[in-house]
Design an enzyme around this catalytic site. Structure first.
Site, mmCIF file in Angstrom:
data_model
loop_
_atom_site.group_PDB
_atom_site.id
_atom_site.type_symbol
_atom_site.label_atom_id
_atom_site.label_comp_id
_atom_site.label_asym_id
_atom_site.label_seq_id
_atom_site.Cartn_x
_atom_site.Cartn_y
_atom_site.Cartn_z
ATOM 1 N NE ARG A 186 -17.406 5.879 8.667
ATOM 2 C CZ ARG A 186 -17.429 5.874 9.995
ATOM 3 N NH1 ARG A 186 -18.537 5.560 10.642
ATOM 4 N NH2 ARG A 186 -16.343 6.137 10.675
ATOM 5 N N GLY A 187 -14.641 6.038 5.285
ATOM 6 C CA GLY A 187 -13.763 7.132 5.692
ATOM 7 C C GLY A 187 -14.091 7.532 7.112
ATOM 8 C CG HIS A 209 -14.700 0.873 12.971
ATOM 9 N ND1 HIS A 209 -15.381 1.958 13.483
ATOM 10 C CD2 HIS A 209 -13.938 1.360 11.969
ATOM 11 C CE1 HIS A 209 -15.047 3.041 12.806
ATOM 12 N NE2 HIS A 209 -14.184 2.709 11.878
ATOM 13 C CD GLU A 239 -2.892 1.090 2.315
ATOM 14 O OE1 GLU A 239 -3.762 0.226 2.129
ATOM 15 O OE2 GLU A 239 -2.879 1.846 3.299
ATOM 16 C CD GLN A 297 5.761 2.973 11.085
ATOM 17 O OE1 GLN A 297 6.970 2.770 11.224
ATOM 18 N NE2 GLN A 297 5.027 2.322 10.201
ATOM 19 C CE LYS A 319 -17.266 -3.212 4.828
ATOM 20 N NZ LYS A 319 -16.506 -2.157 5.547
HETATM 21 P P1 FAD Z 1 -17.996 1.021 7.546
HETATM 22 O O1 FAD Z 1 -17.950 -0.308 6.901
HETATM 23 O O2 FAD Z 1 -19.126 1.928 7.193
HETATM 24 O O3 FAD Z 1 -17.941 0.780 9.128
HETATM 25 C C1 FAD Z 1 -17.740 1.885 10.018
HETATM 26 C C2 FAD Z 1 -18.477 1.623 11.333
HETATM 27 O O4 FAD Z 1 -19.881 1.616 11.107
HETATM 28 C C3 FAD Z 1 -18.171 0.272 11.988
HETATM 29 O O5 FAD Z 1 -18.211 0.470 13.376
HETATM 30 C C4 FAD Z 1 -19.324 -0.631 11.528
HETATM 31 O O6 FAD Z 1 -19.600 -1.681 12.458
HETATM 32 C C5 FAD Z 1 -20.463 0.371 11.484
HETATM 33 N N1 FAD Z 1 -21.453 0.053 10.443
HETATM 34 C C6 FAD Z 1 -21.209 -0.456 9.201
HETATM 35 N N2 FAD Z 1 -22.353 -0.553 8.517
HETATM 36 C C7 FAD Z 1 -23.337 -0.083 9.321
HETATM 37 C C8 FAD Z 1 -24.748 0.084 9.162
HETATM 38 N N3 FAD Z 1 -25.355 -0.286 8.034
HETATM 39 N N4 FAD Z 1 -25.461 0.616 10.204
HETATM 40 C C9 FAD Z 1 -24.854 0.975 11.374
HETATM 41 N N5 FAD Z 1 -23.521 0.824 11.580
HETATM 42 C C10 FAD Z 1 -22.770 0.305 10.556
HETATM 43 N N6 FAD Z 1 -9.475 5.903 5.358
HETATM 44 C C11 FAD Z 1 -9.265 6.877 4.435
HETATM 45 O O7 FAD Z 1 -9.646 8.045 4.659
HETATM 46 N N7 FAD Z 1 -8.630 6.604 3.237
HETATM 47 C C12 FAD Z 1 -8.209 5.355 2.924
HETATM 48 O O8 FAD Z 1 -7.647 5.151 1.842
HETATM 49 C C13 FAD Z 1 -8.410 4.296 3.873
HETATM 50 N N8 FAD Z 1 -8.014 3.018 3.607
HETATM 51 C C14 FAD Z 1 -8.279 2.016 4.517
HETATM 52 C C15 FAD Z 1 -7.901 0.695 4.210
HETATM 53 C C16 FAD Z 1 -8.125 -0.335 5.123
HETATM 54 C C17 FAD Z 1 -7.727 -1.734 4.783
HETATM 55 C C18 FAD Z 1 -8.735 -0.042 6.375
HETATM 56 C C19 FAD Z 1 -8.954 -1.128 7.377
HETATM 57 C C20 FAD Z 1 -9.117 1.265 6.683
HETATM 58 C C21 FAD Z 1 -8.906 2.294 5.764
HETATM 59 N N9 FAD Z 1 -9.285 3.624 6.022
HETATM 60 C C22 FAD Z 1 -9.067 4.618 5.105
HETATM 61 C C23 FAD Z 1 -9.907 3.961 7.308
HETATM 62 C C24 FAD Z 1 -11.447 3.873 7.248
HETATM 63 O O9 FAD Z 1 -11.941 4.858 6.381
HETATM 64 C C25 FAD Z 1 -11.975 4.078 8.670
HETATM 65 O O10 FAD Z 1 -11.621 3.000 9.481
HETATM 66 C C26 FAD Z 1 -13.457 4.393 8.777
HETATM 67 O O11 FAD Z 1 -13.709 4.870 10.103
HETATM 68 C C27 FAD Z 1 -14.385 3.221 8.530
HETATM 69 O O12 FAD Z 1 -14.431 2.884 7.204
HETATM 70 P P2 FAD Z 1 -15.194 1.537 6.721
HETATM 71 O O13 FAD Z 1 -15.205 1.559 5.257
HETATM 72 O O14 FAD Z 1 -14.672 0.359 7.442
HETATM 73 O O15 FAD Z 1 -16.685 1.875 7.298
#
Ligand code: FAD
Length: 292
Positions: A107-108, A152, A17, A215, A168
């Site tokens: 989601r971010g 998370h 990455e 880090q 998801k």
């Molecule tokens: P989600 O899948 O939406 O989950 C977030 C939270 O919401 C979790 O607690 C989940 O249990 C809950 N949730 C999910 N679906 C629902 C629902 N339908 N109803 C209620 N609650 C729900 N961030 C960046 O800004 N840029 C990046 O490039 C980036 N890359 C990443 C790569 C990896 C491999 C990982 C692990 C994280 C990355 N992140 C990045 C961080 C990520 O954006 C954050 O961790 C963010 O807070 C959650 O994103 P997610 O897509 O997991 O969210």
């Protein structure tokens, strides 16, 4: 190339990455580091998306460069929270126009200044909203999603976290990449639970080589990952000596990766943090295993 073509092969592989620069001035140095990593010919490379979309154009430029010049399959990250439908549609169209076939749909993080505000009118609340939109657009992307072996940071209940994860993947996620972890047993335990919950897509463990003590503090702050005593001792002993810590951090990550391969994992994603020497060091340590 779609990542699913790689992830279902029973061959040990590494992917790396990288992240885009935050400003124009750093573009050339980031590009040079990314190119060095691409020359290692990993199974694929992912390019992160700046929180809030601030560096989104660089994500695409770097991903395109990796794909075109180095013919390494690329995964472009995309976040949706606090974005409008129009902005996300533009980004998706640009990724497609660049010929990138893989999107990490995220989601971010919620921007801290908006954390306590009313978000009911937002176009996107969770990654699943973006995944559904990608599927409905008919653009035929291979879609990745994030998952969290140690749950998370906003979740309090692992069962609920896994229930949302299943939704998801049912919505169209083709694979999942994990948050970093430093204790493989936490990952194996998580893997068991998500398979039991009926999640069948490939899971890519994400490994963060820690190569300096600062880090580690930052990584733990962001991810909440558990640090085993064995790793703490290593940082205590070598953290003040950059060269020694680099060597020890690469060795610890290598050890984690070998254990993952030995336990049946095929692709491991390394959070190489734009450090070619770290990516190369790990790959060198695994040369016979990777056939490189
Ligand atoms: P989600 O899948 O939406 O989950 C977030 C939270 O919401 C979790 O607690 C989940 O249990 C809950 N949730 C999910 N679906 C629902 C629902 N339908 N109803 C209620 N609650 C729900 N961030 C960046 O800004 N840029 C990046 O490039 C980036 N890359 C990443 C790569 C990896 C491999 C990982 C692990 C994280 C990355 N992140 C990045 C961080 C990520 O954006 C954050 O961790 C963010 O807070 C959650 O994103 P997610 O897509 O997991 O969210």
């Amino acid at each position: 190339m779609k990542l699913t073509e790689i992830l279902y092969q029973n061959i040990c592989s590494l992917s790396f990455e990288v992240f885009p620069p935050k400003a124009d001035a750093a573009f050339e140095s980031v590009k040079a580091a990314v190119e060095e990593i691409a020359r290692l010919k990993p199974a694929f490379m992912s390019v992160t998306y700046g929180a809030g979309g601030g560096t989104s154009e660089y994500t695409l430029r770097i991903a395109e460069e990796i794909k075109e010049r180095y013919t390494v399959p690329t995964l472009a990250h995309l976040t949706c929270v606090s974005s409008t439908k129009e902005t996300v549609a533009e980004k998706i169209a640009a990724i497609k126009a660049a010929g990138i076939e893989n999107i990490m749909a995220l989601r971010g993080d919620i921007p801290p200044e908006l954390a306590g505000t009313d978000r009911s009118g937002w176009a996107y609340h969770h990654a699943i909203d973006l995944i559904r939109e990608l599927k409905e657009s008919g653009a035929d992307f291979c879609i990745g999603g994030a998952c969290y072996p140690e749950i998370h940071v906003e979740s309090t209940d692992q069962r609920e976290d896994i229930r949302y994860l299943k939704e998801k993947t049912d919505a169209g996620c083709d694979f999942l990449t994990t948050q970093m972890f430093f204790d493989n047993n936490l990952f194996y335990n998580f893997l068991y639970k998500i398979r039991e919950a009926g999640i069948t897509v490939p899971i890519i463990p994400g490994i963060m080589p820690i190569t300096n003590a600062r880090q580690l503090a930052r990584a733990i702050h962001l991810s909440g990952s558990f640090v085993p005593q064995r790793f703490k001792a290593l940082v205590d002993r070598f953290g003040a000596d950059d060269r020694a810590m680099m060597q020890a951090g690469i060795a610890y990550a290598t050890d984690q990766i070998i254990d993952l391969y030995a336990n049946g994992i095929t692709n491991v994603h390394v959070y190489s943090m734009n450090k070619p020497e770290v990516a190369a060091g790990i790959q060198r340590n695994l040369s016979a295993i990777l056939g490189k």
